[in-house]
Design an enzyme around this catalytic site. Structure first.
Site: not given
Ligand SMILES: [Zn+2]
Length: 730
Positions: A494-495, A498, A523, A636
């Protein structure tokens, strides 16, 4: 991202160890200088950030940044009507905000990673100074006059320039600049008042603490390993746990056999910061409502969502309400299953599932029905293998080449630095740092920090981005390497997404570069990438038992893990929706005349959408996201739905999650453009079709026939397509 949707893992503050006996580090083979020289050929700049290392240097940087920005704003403000153009107004403003963010991003990273407490504190102070000062930038009348003078020339702009023009004017309107002077001043005052109230609320959340004492018997079921950790046993038969320490809380809620123990812990957590924060939150909501009205919006949620994908509060509420209804059958079925477990355990045929029970029985279900012991999986995830696997996949699908280089400056000894280039052309694209292990005073989760954002500079060259992945991998032990949990593997996928978003940007203006996309979208790409470590082929490409790398993860374990995740998805999302709907209710229904109804309203939404909360609790007072997200928690589920839809592009490609064509489309249509065009357009271009909610519903186990809609005699649901398309109302 600092704005993290991912569930936070156990963030145990372990002392960093320098030991890396069993962790052979990849050797830095690349040359940073050559990489920087090559950038010049591409008319680009790669800059290694110069990190401040003393409190004096930190404070000086903040002061210099403010002075330089003020001078630049003065130059814009001094322009006369005949002199204004795009470059000396709008682009100049983007330059100013870029210079400020260069400083605040770097100091933000220093605040979270410096090994020197005095430097971290100085960074906190400097960031506070910068953010207080920056509120005033919006209210520089001279600068606004120059922008208005330029707007009056009715420039013919297109594309990214036009977007910058429109959104800059929109910002001024949202700051109240086009209101008469007295009203404008009132808005400015309100905004400053709000900033102070919000800081106080968040500080109260951070500072709140509550120690609870238990006997060993009261903690039956809680792992002995955990109870034997330093500082927990405080007497011969006395254990002290803190309701404000997340992993203490989860250990008790997940494992304590006695219901009274779980209830005591939950009630304590839900009353943290209550006395201070209830009156503060009432004031904040009233101020936010007042601000929205003064600016011409029906409520604060409408004001906040105007600049996001969802555009208005009604759409966000409709999305969440429909998802809530769609999840009802699954939610009911899950609760019934939890209840059976409780009946079996307590012998009470009338047992019901309370809000302090669900974590415990969800855990029971995982252990008994799915035989899942997540800890067992760690042996398959030695950190270096995971990072290698992750790098190989991301290089392949996005057409990139990473090379490890020696960082000119290291804030910690084992810091790593990588260059990122286009695999085909060799074009330098950016740099990323890896800060691997926990240590005293360091940020305690996993996050990507932007340090230098992308931007086309005044001389025409492109400033390539730099970012850092700040991680907390389990430190290697004397007898074994750093072994990650599956959750942590998911988090790093996930990170790192980014980081790709930051580095692969080609937006002209910093305002639109990298992850500067609408908050309810940012996100989604990373949430999409969380699917990778659930795919057997992906896992087999790197995961292997560190003691015997010929051993891959047994498929049945992965299947059990998937089944157990799905088994509590109804509970998980109904809880998310309870926060989202509560947040939207407070930001649409609370105003000056009913502020005292805030707490009952918040509790009512939590109870209606998830499980009834005890009347003596005030969860909302400890819910920091009510401030940070401010009518944005719905994002979310919203972004999750887009993520599931986007994942289908890979799932349906010949090479699945290794598919380079799909990856390159992602790079071009999502990462590269950032916010330089409407995000709706970018998503559809990537999908190659209009959006659909169905992949998300399928992923979370909502089946159309379970939606409680009229079913025709043939057994076919009526108008299924229409119903589900309407569930996602755009
Ligand atoms: Zn994130």
């Amino acid at each position: 991202m600092r704005w993290q949707f991912i569930p936070v893992l156990f963030a145990v503050a372990l002392a960093a160890t320098g030991s890396s006996v069993l962790q052979p580090q990849p050797v830095a083979t690349g040359s940073l200088e050559k990489f920087q020289q090559r950038a010049e050929k591409f008319h680009e700049v790669v800059t290694v950030p110069a990190f401040e290392t003393t409190p004096v240097a930190v404070a000086a940087t903040a002061d210099r940044t403010i002075a330089t920005a003020n001078a630049a704003l003065d130059s814009i403000g001094q322009l006369r009507a005949g002199e204004v153009n795009f470059v000396n107004t709008l682009r100049a403003l983007d330059d100013v905000s870029y210079a400020i963010s260069l400083t605040s991003d770097r100091l933000g990273l220093i605040e979270q990673t410096s090994t020197n407490a005095a430097v971290r504190d100085a960074a906190t102070d400097a960031i506070k100074k910068l953010s207080e000062w920056s509120v005033g930038i919006d209210y520089r009348e001279d600068v606004y006059a120059a922008v208005k003078a330029y707007a009056a020339t009715q420039p013919l702009l297109t594309g990214e320039d036009k977007k910058l023009f429109d959104e800059t004017l929109r910002d001024y309107r949202r700051a109240g600049l086009d209101l008469p002077k007295t009203q404008r001043d009132a808005v400015e005052k309100l905004r400053k008042e709000l900033t102070a109230l919000e800081t106080d609320f968040e500080n109260n959340v951070t500072k709140a603490t509550k120690a609870l004492k238990f006997t060993k018997a009261e903690l039956t079921g809680v792992p002995v390993d955990f109870l034997s950790q330093q500082g927990i046993q405080t007497g011969p038969d006395e254990y002290t746990l803190k309701a404000n320490v997340t992993f203490h809380y989860i250990m008790v809620e997940d494992n304590a056999k006695l219901e009274a123990t779980r209830r005591k812990m939950m009630v304590a957590q839900c009353n943290l910061a209550r006395t201070e924060n209830i009156p503060l939150l009432q004031k904040i909501l009233v101020c936010r409502d007042d601000l929205a009205h003064r600016l011409g919006y029906a409520n604060y949620a409408d004001y906040a969502t105007e600049v996001r994908m969802v555009k208005n509060a009604a759409t966000a509420i409709e999305f969440e309400e429909k998802l809530k209804a769609g999840l009802q059958p699954k939610f009911d079925a899950e609760l019934a299953e939890f209840r059976q477990l409780k009946i079996k355990e307590t012998g009470d045929a009338n047992a019901t599932i309370n809000v302090w029970d669900w974590r415990y029985f969800a855990n029971e279900l995982k252990k008994t029905k799915y035989n899942v012991d997540a800890e067992q999986l760690r042996v398959y995830f030695p950190m270096n293998r995971v990072l290698d696997g992750l790098f190989t996949i991301y290089q392949r699908i996005f057409g990139l080449k990473f090379e490890r280089v020696e960082p000119p400056y290291k804030w910690v000894d084992d810091l790593q630095l990588y260059t990122v280039a286009d695999a085909k052309t060799g074009e330098p694209l950016g740099l990323f740092y890896l800060d691997l292990f926990p240590r005293e005073g360091k940020y305690n989760h996993f996050a990507q920090f932007g340090i230098v954002e992308g931007k086309r500079l005044a001389d025409g060259r492109y400033q390539r981005p730099v970012c850092a992945l700040v991680c907390n991998f389990p430190p290697p032990q004397p007898d074994k390497p750093s072994l990650m949990s599956h959750d942590e593997v998911e988090t790093i996928f996930h990170e790192f997404g980014h980081a790709m978003h930051t580095i692969l940007t080609r937006a002209k203006f910093s305002r639109f570069a990298g992850t500067s996309v609408p908050r309810d979208f940012v996100e989604a790409p990373s949430q999409m990438l969380e699917n990778w470590p659930w795919d057997k082929k992906v896992l087999d490409s790197f995961a292997a038992d560190y003691r015997d790398p010929s051993k891959k993860i047994p498929p049945e374990i992965l299947n059990q893990l998937k089944a157990s995740r799905l088994a509590t998805m109804g509970m998980f999302y109904r809880r998310q929706l309870s926060f989202g709907l509560m947040d939207l209710a407070l930001h649409t229904q609370i105003h000056a005349t009913n502020a005292e109804e805030m707490l009952p309203l918040a509790n009512q939404f939590l109870s209606d959408v998830s499980l009834p909360v005890p009347p003596d609790t005030a969860f909302v007072a400890y819910f920091g996201h009510i401030i940070g997200y401010g009518a944005g928690y719905y994002g979310y589920a919203w972004a999750d739905a887009i993520a599931a839809d986007m994942a289908t592009v890979f799932e349906q490609s010949p090479d699945g999650f290794f598919d380079k064509t799909a990856g390159m489309r992602m790079r071009e249509e999502i990462y590269s453009v950032g916010d330089s065009r409407d995000i709706n357009v970018s998503i559809e271009k990537f999908l190659g079709r209009p959006r659909s909610l169905e992949p998300f519903l399928e992923k979370i186990g909502v089946h159309k026939t379970e939606a409680g809609r009229p079913v025709e005699k043939s057994g076919q649901p009526v108008g299924a397509k229409t119903f589900w398309h309407r569930l996602w109302p755009w």
